[in-house]
Design a protein around this motif. Structure first.
Motif, PDB file in Angstrom:
ATOM      1  N   ALA A  81       0.780  -1.071  -0.048  1.00  0.00           N
ATOM      2  CA  ALA A  81      -0.028   0.063  -0.132  1.00  0.00           C
ATOM      3  C   ALA A  81       0.854   1.313   0.100  1.00  0.00           C
ATOM      4  O   ALA A  81       0.444   2.283  -0.320  1.00  0.00           O
ATOM      5  CB  ALA A  81      -1.019   0.190   1.003  1.00  0.00           C
ATOM      6  N   SER A  82       2.060   1.251   0.402  1.00  0.00           N
ATOM      7  CA  SER A  82       2.828   2.259   0.321  1.00  0.00           C
ATOM      8  C   SER A  82       4.029   2.572  -0.689  1.00  0.00           C
ATOM      9  O   SER A  82       4.644   3.298  -0.718  1.00  0.00           O
ATOM     10  CB  SER A  82       4.007   2.436   1.710  1.00  0.00           C
ATOM     11  OG  SER A  82       4.584   1.188   1.819  1.00  0.00           O
ATOM     12  N   LEU A  83       3.674   1.487  -1.791  1.00  0.00           N
ATOM     13  CA  LEU A  83       4.773   1.399  -2.825  1.00  0.00           C
ATOM     14  C   LEU A  83       4.599   2.558  -3.728  1.00  0.00           C
ATOM     15  O   LEU A  83       3.432   2.802  -4.114  1.00  0.00           O
ATOM     16  CB  LEU A  83       4.508   0.226  -3.593  1.00  0.00           C
ATOM     17  CG  LEU A  83       5.352   0.191  -4.689  1.00  0.00           C
ATOM     18  CD1 LEU A  83       6.840  -0.191  -4.261  1.00  0.00           C
ATOM     19  CD2 LEU A  83       5.189  -1.203  -5.675  1.00  0.00           C
ATOM     20  N   GLU A  84       5.675   3.478  -4.018  1.00  0.00           N
ATOM     21  CA  GLU A  84       5.777   4.580  -4.715  1.00  0.00           C
ATOM     22  C   GLU A  84       6.253   4.464  -6.238  1.00  0.00           C
ATOM     23  O   GLU A  84       6.210   5.266  -7.156  1.00  0.00           O
ATOM     24  CB  GLU A  84       6.125   5.776  -3.859  1.00  0.00           C
ATOM     25  CG  GLU A  84       5.473   6.045  -2.872  1.00  0.00           C
ATOM     26  CD  GLU A  84       5.836   7.487  -2.275  1.00  0.00           C
ATOM     27  OE1 GLU A  84       6.902   7.948  -2.692  1.00  0.00           O
ATOM     28  OE2 GLU A  84       5.290   8.058  -1.176  1.00  0.00           O
ATOM     29  N   ALA A 282       2.006   3.826  -6.604  1.00  0.00           N
ATOM     30  CA  ALA A 282       2.311   3.607  -7.836  1.00  0.00           C
ATOM     31  C   ALA A 282       1.343   2.750  -8.646  1.00  0.00           C
ATOM     32  O   ALA A 282       1.046   3.171  -9.904  1.00  0.00           O
ATOM     33  CB  ALA A 282       3.542   2.252  -7.829  1.00  0.00           C
ATOM     34  N   ALA A 283       0.149   2.044  -8.231  1.00  0.00           N
ATOM     35  CA  ALA A 283      -0.920   1.393  -8.926  1.00  0.00           C
ATOM     36  C   ALA A 283      -1.782   2.619  -9.358  1.00  0.00           C
ATOM     37  O   ALA A 283      -2.322   2.836 -10.302  1.00  0.00           O
ATOM     38  CB  ALA A 283      -1.556   0.435  -7.911  1.00  0.00           C
ATOM     39  N   ARG A 284      -1.834   3.594  -8.415  1.00  0.00           N
ATOM     40  CA  ARG A 284      -3.145   4.620  -8.685  1.00  0.00           C
ATOM     41  C   ARG A 284      -2.432   5.509  -9.815  1.00  0.00           C
ATOM     42  O   ARG A 284      -3.211   6.003 -10.632  1.00  0.00           O
ATOM     43  CB  ARG A 284      -3.072   5.667  -7.641  1.00  0.00           C
ATOM     44  CG  ARG A 284      -4.319   6.477  -7.757  1.00  0.00           C
ATOM     45  CD  ARG A 284      -4.440   7.398  -6.106  1.00  0.00           C
ATOM     46  NE  ARG A 284      -5.562   8.291  -6.467  1.00  0.00           N
ATOM     47  CZ  ARG A 284      -5.414   9.456  -7.124  1.00  0.00           C
ATOM     48  NH1 ARG A 284      -4.199   9.829  -7.618  1.00  0.00           N
ATOM     49  NH2 ARG A 284      -6.555  10.186  -7.284  1.00  0.00           N
ATOM     50  N   ARG A 285      -1.281   5.817 -10.024  1.00  0.00           N
ATOM     51  CA  ARG A 285      -0.669   6.560 -10.895  1.00  0.00           C
ATOM     52  C   ARG A 285      -0.560   5.855 -12.359  1.00  0.00           C
ATOM     53  O   ARG A 285      -0.944   6.416 -13.418  1.00  0.00           O
ATOM     54  CB  ARG A 285       0.872   6.825 -10.613  1.00  0.00           C
ATOM     55  CG  ARG A 285       1.751   7.721 -11.718  1.00  0.00           C
ATOM     56  CD  ARG A 285       3.053   8.030 -11.042  1.00  0.00           C
ATOM     57  NE  ARG A 285       3.903   6.941 -11.171  1.00  0.00           N
ATOM     58  CZ  ARG A 285       4.426   6.358  -9.895  1.00  0.00           C
ATOM     59  NH1 ARG A 285       4.107   7.044  -8.694  1.00  0.00           N
ATOM     60  NH2 ARG A 285       4.848   5.381  -9.880  1.00  0.00           N
ATOM     61  N   GLN A 286      -0.384   4.525 -12.621  1.00  0.00           N
ATOM     62  CA  GLN A 286      -0.391   3.703 -13.534  1.00  0.00           C
ATOM     63  C   GLN A 286      -1.881   3.527 -13.983  1.00  0.00           C
ATOM     64  O   GLN A 286      -1.855   3.911 -15.414  1.00  0.00           O
ATOM     65  CB  GLN A 286      -0.006   2.313 -13.222  1.00  0.00           C
ATOM     66  CG  GLN A 286      -0.051   1.327 -14.322  1.00  0.00           C
ATOM     67  CD  GLN A 286       0.355  -0.083 -13.995  1.00  0.00           C
ATOM     68  OE1 GLN A 286       0.748  -0.334 -12.983  1.00  0.00           O
ATOM     69  NE2 GLN A 286       0.177  -1.115 -14.858  1.00  0.00           N
ATOM     70  N   LEU A 287      -2.605   3.599 -13.037  1.00  0.00           N
ATOM     71  CA  LEU A 287      -4.402   3.408 -13.549  1.00  0.00           C
ATOM     72  C   LEU A 287      -4.703   4.823 -14.393  1.00  0.00           C
ATOM     73  O   LEU A 287      -5.422   4.830 -15.543  1.00  0.00           O
ATOM     74  CB  LEU A 287      -5.135   3.238 -12.588  1.00  0.00           C
ATOM     75  CG  LEU A 287      -5.213   2.013 -11.903  1.00  0.00           C
ATOM     76  CD1 LEU A 287      -6.000   1.777 -10.817  1.00  0.00           C
ATOM     77  CD2 LEU A 287      -5.634   0.886 -13.014  1.00  0.00           C
ATOM     78  N   GLU A 298     -10.074   7.473  -4.927  1.00  0.00           N
ATOM     79  CA  GLU A 298      -9.116   8.709  -4.503  1.00  0.00           C
ATOM     80  C   GLU A 298      -7.804   8.492  -3.524  1.00  0.00           C
ATOM     81  O   GLU A 298      -7.823   7.345  -3.042  1.00  0.00           O
ATOM     82  CB  GLU A 298     -10.234   9.485  -3.457  1.00  0.00           C
ATOM     83  CG  GLU A 298     -11.384  10.036  -4.205  1.00  0.00           C
ATOM     84  CD  GLU A 298     -12.121  10.906  -3.360  1.00  0.00           C
ATOM     85  OE1 GLU A 298     -11.901  11.118  -2.196  1.00  0.00           O
ATOM     86  OE2 GLU A 298     -13.212  11.625  -3.812  1.00  0.00           O
ATOM     87  N   GLU A 299      -7.062   9.098  -3.696  1.00  0.00           N
ATOM     88  CA  GLU A 299      -5.835   8.895  -3.135  1.00  0.00           C
ATOM     89  C   GLU A 299      -5.795   8.985  -1.517  1.00  0.00           C
ATOM     90  O   GLU A 299      -6.423   9.610  -1.000  1.00  0.00           O
ATOM     91  CB  GLU A 299      -4.770   9.909  -3.614  1.00  0.00           C
ATOM     92  CG  GLU A 299      -3.087   9.643  -2.977  1.00  0.00           C
ATOM     93  CD  GLU A 299      -2.263  10.518  -3.492  1.00  0.00           C
ATOM     94  OE1 GLU A 299      -1.147  10.277  -3.188  1.00  0.00           O
ATOM     95  OE2 GLU A 299      -2.517  11.656  -4.239  1.00  0.00           O
ATOM     96  N   GLU A 300      -5.381   7.861  -0.858  1.00  0.00           N
ATOM     97  CA  GLU A 300      -5.507   8.033   0.770  1.00  0.00           C
ATOM     98  C   GLU A 300      -4.488   9.003   1.100  1.00  0.00           C
ATOM     99  O   GLU A 300      -3.377   8.971   0.782  1.00  0.00           O
ATOM    100  CB  GLU A 300      -5.404   6.538   1.274  1.00  0.00           C
ATOM    101  CG  GLU A 300      -6.378   5.529   0.502  1.00  0.00           C
ATOM    102  CD  GLU A 300      -7.727   6.053   1.316  1.00  0.00           C
ATOM    103  OE1 GLU A 300      -7.775   6.634   2.253  1.00  0.00           O
ATOM    104  OE2 GLU A 300      -8.765   5.416   0.769  1.00  0.00           O
ATOM    105  N   PRO A 301      -4.762   9.546   2.479  1.00  0.00           N
ATOM    106  CA  PRO A 301      -3.496  10.185   3.172  1.00  0.00           C
ATOM    107  C   PRO A 301      -2.462   9.254   3.441  1.00  0.00           C
ATOM    108  O   PRO A 301      -2.566   8.213   4.008  1.00  0.00           O
ATOM    109  CB  PRO A 301      -4.069  11.055   4.245  1.00  0.00           C
ATOM    110  CG  PRO A 301      -5.759  10.879   4.016  1.00  0.00           C
ATOM    111  CD  PRO A 301      -6.056   9.901   3.159  1.00  0.00           C
ATOM    112  N   LYS A 302      -1.089   9.811   3.431  1.00  0.00           N
ATOM    113  CA  LYS A 302      -0.029   9.127   3.687  1.00  0.00           C
ATOM    114  C   LYS A 302      -0.239   8.906   5.165  1.00  0.00           C
ATOM    115  O   LYS A 302       0.003   9.639   6.011  1.00  0.00           O
ATOM    116  CB  LYS A 302       1.235   9.820   3.289  1.00  0.00           C
ATOM    117  CG  LYS A 302       2.550   9.106   3.342  1.00  0.00           C
ATOM    118  CD  LYS A 302       3.591   9.615   2.734  1.00  0.00           C
ATOM    119  CE  LYS A 302       4.946   8.686   3.136  1.00  0.00           C
ATOM    120  NZ  LYS A 302       5.988   9.180   2.224  1.00  0.00           N
ATOM    121  N   GLY A 303       0.156   7.725   5.734  1.00  0.00           N
ATOM    122  CA  GLY A 303       0.135   7.197   7.145  1.00  0.00           C
ATOM    123  C   GLY A 303      -1.285   7.157   7.677  1.00  0.00           C
ATOM    124  O   GLY A 303      -1.297   7.197   8.872  1.00  0.00           O
TER     125      GLY A 303
END
Length: 420
Positions: A81-84, A282-287, A298-303
């Protein structure tokens, strides 16, 4: 009797001996056949990374990281889940069966009596490489045990060392919005037998195809996993001139590992548990780049919290096999007892708690180990352990410990890997 008659009799006797000698020589030169029974590779014994063992083996419905993909190959394409980055590397190395208890005091094959083994060891290693929605990896699990080659056993006695290995080379791909992952692997079973003093090694081996999957719907606090592992019969691989005999004992014609079907599920509880299956950056950016037809979550807040409690449940179904005998056959002088001919199942449940988020996790689990011996009840196990963040150098490193306790059974393990 006349001299001529006696001479004629000796000639006939010598001719008979000479004619019979080639047949005797040919009979001596015939290779010795292995025993018709097959050695049973017991799938009920829990072999896995320290995290898997601490959770009682209930990991098919979690399927995360290099430590988990030997349990479910879908973990190969399951992005953190934290992979960028577009790629990720995972590694794990686990040493189980730490030598705190002597082998003769334990009951590894669950037949209700102490083993006659002298020592045992279990090692597990895994390596995975992810790129975008694809993943490949290799894992190896090895169990080694030794038995005295003679009835009177002391520190100087010759030993028969038995090594049983499961390995898998696999690939996986994530479909949709990383909510369904399918994996395919080449599953291999190998065994080797040799004397502690050295000499030739007698080997067995064969392969089969494993198919695994994971379903992780977005916005839900649960996952489902399935693994299907085939029965593998590893035949004897005889080299030229090699007899299937070790320390005067005839070996078996094959080693058999039963087919295994595992069904697992996991749930997150606590604040933010709906983020359990959130997309990685990373997955969200690819989509977004590929222009996915469905709305991108939607992007989840980091942490952001994702539930501090994790509950996992699993059931393993083991197929029956024919003409199999237990590993202790090498030490026993009594009549062989057939094993594994009936189908069995093993229920498992595990729980994990993020006690200090980002630093310490505590784990516990229970499972029932079925016995392949007729008339023997399942043996309950209690497991547990912890994971501690160690340092950040290139990656976040963690140290994981586990224990597995049951009647006449103790297994303590240590593992080094990445914190995820």
């Amino acid at each position: 009797m006349s001299t001529g008659a006696r001479t004629y009799g000796w000639v006939l006797l010598c001719a008979a001996v000479l004619c019979g000698a080639p047949a005797a020589w040919a009979q001596d030169e015939e290779p010795q056949a292995p025993r018709p029974e097959r050695l049973y590779f017991n799938p009920g014994a829990l072999l896995g990374s320290a995290r898997v063992v601490a959770l009682g083996g209930a990991y098919v419905g979690i399927a995360e990281g290099a430590a988990g993909f030997p349990s479910n190959l879908a973990a190969l394409a399951h992005r953190s889940a934290s992979l960028e980055k577009d790629w990720d590397l995972g590694v794990t190395l686990t040493w189980l069966d730490l030598p705190f208890v002597g082998g003769r005091k334990r009951d590894l094959d669950n037949d209700g009596r102490p083993d006659e083994s002298e020592d045992s060891r279990q090692l597990l290693g895994g390596l995975l490489l992810q790129y975008k929605r694809f993943g490949i990896g290799f894992a190896l699990r090895n169990s080694a045990v030794s038995y005295c080659a003679t009835a009177a056993c002391n520190g100087d006695s010759e030993r028969i060392r038995v090594s049983l290995t499961q390995s898998v080379l696999a690939g996986a791909v994530a479909f949709g919005q990383d909510d369904f992952i399918l994996a395919l692997g080449l599953f291999a079973v190998q065994a080797s037998f040799r004397l502690s003093s050295g000499g030739d090694e007698i080997r067995y081996g064969d392969t089969g195809v494993e198919v695994d999957m994971l379903y992780r719907p977005h916005g839900r606090a649960w996952r489902l996993g399935v693994t299907v592992r085939p029965e593998v019969v590893a035949d004897l691989r005889e080299e030229d001139g090699q007899a299937p005999v070790l320390a005067g004992r005839t070996l078996f014609g094959a080693v058999v590992a039963p087919a295994v079907l595992s069904l697992g599920a996991s749930w997150r509880f606590g604040e933010g548990s709906e983020r359990y299956n959130r997309l990685s950056p990373a997955a969200r950016r690819q989509l977004i780049v590929e222009g996915d037809a469905l709305p991108v979550p939607e992007e989840e807040p980091k942490g952001a919290p994702a539930g501090r409690w994790l509950l996992s449940a699993q059931v393993d179904l083991f197929s029956g096999v024919d003409n199999a005998v237990p590993l202790r056959s090498f030490a026993s002088t009594g009549e062989e007892q057939p094993v594994g001919h009936a189908s069995e199942f093993a229920p498992r449940i595990g729980v994990e708690h993020d006690t200090v988020p980002g630093m310490i996790r505590l784990r516990a689990g229970v499972y029932a180990e079925p016995s392949p011996f007729d008339g023997r009840p399942a043996r309950p196990h209690f497991t547990g352990g912890f994971e501690v963040f160690v340092l950040r150098y290139w990656e976040d490193w963690a140290l994981t410990a586990s224990f597995d306790l049951a009647r006449r059974y103790t297994n303590v393990g240590l593992s080094v890997g990445f914190w995820r």
